[in-house]
Write a protein that holds these residues in place. Structure first.
Motif, PDB file in Angstrom:
ATOM      1  N   GLY A   1      -0.864  18.117   4.216  1.00 29.45           N
ATOM      2  CA  GLY A   1       0.305  18.859   4.650  1.00 29.45           C
ATOM      3  C   GLY A   1       1.400  18.029   5.274  1.00 29.45           C
ATOM      4  N   SER A   2       1.436  16.704   4.994  1.00 31.01           N
ATOM      5  CA  SER A   2       2.499  15.861   5.526  1.00 31.01           C
ATOM      6  C   SER A   2       3.342  15.314   4.391  1.00 31.01           C
ATOM      7  CB  SER A   2       1.920  14.715   6.363  1.00 31.01           C
ATOM      8  OG  SER A   2       1.122  13.860   5.556  1.00 31.01           O
ATOM      9  N   PRO A   3       4.578  14.897   4.659  1.00 34.82           N
ATOM     10  CA  PRO A   3       5.431  14.370   3.584  1.00 34.82           C
ATOM     11  C   PRO A   3       4.905  13.025   3.095  1.00 34.82           C
ATOM     12  CG  PRO A   3       6.492  14.095   5.706  1.00 34.82           C
ATOM     13  CD  PRO A   3       5.276  14.928   5.953  1.00 34.82           C
ATOM     14  N   PRO A   4       5.222  12.651   1.826  1.00 30.78           N
ATOM     15  CA  PRO A   4       4.782  11.355   1.282  1.00 30.78           C
ATOM     16  C   PRO A   4       5.284  10.192   2.108  1.00 30.78           C
ATOM     17  CG  PRO A   4       5.629  12.763  -0.455  1.00 30.78           C
ATOM     18  CD  PRO A   4       5.960  13.446   0.842  1.00 30.78           C
TER      19      PRO A   4
ATOM     20  N   ALA B   1       0.846  -1.192   0.000  1.00 33.29           N
ATOM     21  CA  ALA B   1       0.000   0.000   0.000  1.00 33.29           C
ATOM     22  C   ALA B   1       0.881   1.243   0.000  1.00 33.29           C
ATOM     23  CB  ALA B   1      -0.899   0.001   1.232  1.00 33.29           C
ATOM     24  N   TYR B   2       0.328   2.354  -0.477  1.00 33.64           N
ATOM     25  CA  TYR B   2       1.003   3.639  -0.348  1.00 33.64           C
ATOM     26  C   TYR B   2       0.717   4.173   1.049  1.00 33.64           C
ATOM     27  CZ  TYR B   2       1.968   3.804  -5.351  1.00 33.64           C
ATOM     28  OH  TYR B   2       2.453   3.538  -6.622  1.00 33.64           O
ATOM     29  N   ASP B   3       1.743   4.309   1.850  1.00 35.74           N
ATOM     30  CA  ASP B   3       1.559   4.759   3.229  1.00 35.74           C
ATOM     31  C   ASP B   3       0.895   6.131   3.296  1.00 35.74           C
ATOM     32  OD1 ASP B   3       2.678   2.463   4.234  1.00 35.74           O
ATOM     33  OD2 ASP B   3       4.698   3.305   4.427  1.00 35.74           O
ATOM     34  N   GLY B   4       1.259   7.016   2.366  1.00 37.58           N
ATOM     35  CA  GLY B   4       0.665   8.349   2.362  1.00 37.58           C
ATOM     36  C   GLY B   4      -0.835   8.301   2.156  1.00 37.58           C
ATOM     37  N   THR B   5      -1.295   7.375   1.319  1.00 38.36           N
ATOM     38  CA  THR B   5      -2.735   7.233   1.094  1.00 38.36           C
ATOM     39  C   THR B   5      -3.426   6.706   2.336  1.00 38.36           C
ATOM     40  OG1 THR B   5      -2.470   6.881  -1.289  1.00 38.36           O
ATOM     41  CG2 THR B   5      -4.499   6.074  -0.289  1.00 38.36           C
ATOM     42  N   LEU B   6      -2.822   5.718   2.998  1.00 42.29           N
ATOM     43  CA  LEU B   6      -3.440   5.178   4.207  1.00 42.29           C
ATOM     44  C   LEU B   6      -3.544   6.243   5.297  1.00 42.29           C
ATOM     45  CD1 LEU B   6      -1.864   1.607   4.461  1.00 42.29           C
ATOM     46  CD2 LEU B   6      -3.980   2.329   3.331  1.00 42.29           C
ATOM     47  N   ARG B   7      -2.511   7.071   5.411  1.00 46.55           N
ATOM     48  CA  ARG B   7      -2.568   8.166   6.385  1.00 46.55           C
ATOM     49  C   ARG B   7      -3.659   9.165   6.011  1.00 46.55           C
ATOM     50  NH1 ARG B   7       3.064   8.221   5.734  1.00 46.55           N
ATOM     51  NH2 ARG B   7       3.048  10.362   4.906  1.00 46.55           N
ATOM     52  N   TYR B   8      -3.761   9.445   4.726  1.00 45.71           N
ATOM     53  CA  TYR B   8      -4.775  10.399   4.280  1.00 45.71           C
ATOM     54  C   TYR B   8      -6.183   9.840   4.508  1.00 45.71           C
ATOM     55  CZ  TYR B   8      -7.260  13.809   1.484  1.00 45.71           C
ATOM     56  OH  TYR B   8      -8.130  14.793   1.084  1.00 45.71           O
ATOM     57  N   LEU B   9      -6.363   8.566   4.259  1.00 46.99           N
ATOM     58  CA  LEU B   9      -7.659   7.936   4.520  1.00 46.99           C
ATOM     59  C   LEU B   9      -8.068   8.104   5.981  1.00 46.99           C
ATOM     60  CD1 LEU B   9      -7.343   4.709   2.381  1.00 46.99           C
ATOM     61  CD2 LEU B   9      -9.395   6.144   2.454  1.00 46.99           C
ATOM     62  N   ARG B  10      -7.124   7.910   6.876  1.00 45.75           N
ATOM     63  CA  ARG B  10      -7.439   8.072   8.302  1.00 45.75           C
ATOM     64  C   ARG B  10      -7.766   9.526   8.625  1.00 45.75           C
ATOM     65  NH1 ARG B  10      -2.863   4.369   8.402  1.00 45.75           N
ATOM     66  NH2 ARG B  10      -3.668   2.262   8.771  1.00 45.75           N
ATOM     67  N   THR B  11      -7.102  10.451   7.934  1.00 48.51           N
ATOM     68  CA  THR B  11      -7.371  11.875   8.144  1.00 48.51           C
ATOM     69  C   THR B  11      -8.793  12.237   7.721  1.00 48.51           C
ATOM     70  OG1 THR B  11      -5.045  12.514   7.865  1.00 48.51           O
ATOM     71  CG2 THR B  11      -6.707  14.220   7.465  1.00 48.51           C
ATOM     72  N   VAL B  12      -9.202  11.803   6.520  1.00 50.56           N
ATOM     73  CA  VAL B  12     -10.539  12.172   6.046  1.00 50.56           C
ATOM     74  C   VAL B  12     -11.623  11.486   6.867  1.00 50.56           C
ATOM     75  CG1 VAL B  12      -9.736  12.729   3.715  1.00 50.56           C
ATOM     76  CG2 VAL B  12     -10.604  10.434   4.193  1.00 50.56           C
TER      77      VAL B  12
END
Length: 246
Positions: free
Chosen positions: A243-246, A116-127
């Motif tokens: 606003g976080s790094p990839p 998985a793309y870690d940045g996407t998983l973090r973004y999913l948790r954010t939304v």
């Protein structure tokens, strides 16, 4: 814009799978090339013209499997019988070639695994923390298995995949039908939903469906094409939106 990087009118997020959530777009492209090159070699001999990354981007990426087969064959002036969805991989039919591609894909996934793309998983948790609904919208028949493999099934309220599309008679991308269905399942209008896609067909679907915001994810250096096909914003990784790094 909110902390999610989205307009305040957005109430739901609709994500493509391959190339947005998972690093499987490259695996899909390799499986398509393996299948089409073998078919073209059998048909035309060693002087065949190989399947290219441009062929993948223009004719296959983001489309349902059979549609991708049809589009590429049409680009080469090749006409094959449709066949049946359960045709064996060796059948010289549209569905046979599609099933041959899926066999190659599953072998590569079993051999190499799924990331998985870690940045996407973090973004999913954010939304989700922001109270937005989430859906996975994929033309893949293997969508649920892939989500389970990366332990991300619980990050989505709704799943619209190849099985859903077949059961409901939904046209695949670039038609907007699957995204529209996901928005409805989440209880929002298209204007209240954001689409996240890496494929040109997905950009066209977002534009055609009148979605409130269309985000292109540029993993392969085709930023300008994503904008040209309908993106409101193009990012390298979804983590950038929060606003976080990839």
């Amino acid at each position: 814009m909110t902390d999610t990087g989205l307009p305040g009118t957005i109430r739901a997020c609709l994500f493509d799978l391959d190339g947005v959530v998972t690093r499987t777009a490259v695996v899909h492209q390799a499986a398509w090339k393996e299948m089409f090159d073998a078919f073209l070699r059998e048909r035309d001999g060693e002087g065949f013209r190989p399947f290219t990354s441009t062929d993948y981007e223009r004719h296959v990426d983001g489309r349902p499997r059979a549609d991708g087969v049809r589009a590429f064959l049409a680009s080469r002036g090749i006409d094959l019988p449709e066949g049946d969805p359960d045709d064996p991989p060796g059948a010289r039919t549209v569905h046979g070639l599609g099933n041959r591609k899926n066999t190659a894909l599953l072998h590569r996934i079993r051999t190499d695994g799924v990331e998985a793309y870690d940045g996407t998983l973090r973004y999913l948790r954010t939304v989700r923390a922001a109270g937005l609904g989430t859906a996975i919208v994929s033309s893949s028949a293997n969508c649920r298995d892939v989500l389970r493999a990366i332990r991300a099934e619980d990050l989505f309220d709704v799943r619209v995949d190849a099985g859903t599309a077949a059961a409901r008679g939904l046209a695949g991308k670039p038609a907007p039908d699957t995204f529209v269905a996901a928005a409805r399942d989440l209880g929002v209008t298209p204007a209240e939903a954001a689409v996240f896609e890496d494929a040109l067909a997905g950009m066209e679907a977002g534009r055609a469906g009148g979605f409130g915001y269309v985000v292109g994810v540029d993993r392969t250096g085709h930023r300008d094409a994503l904008y040209a096909h309908g993106a409101d914003l193009v990012v390298r990784d979804l983590a950038e939106l929060a606003g976080s790094p990839p």
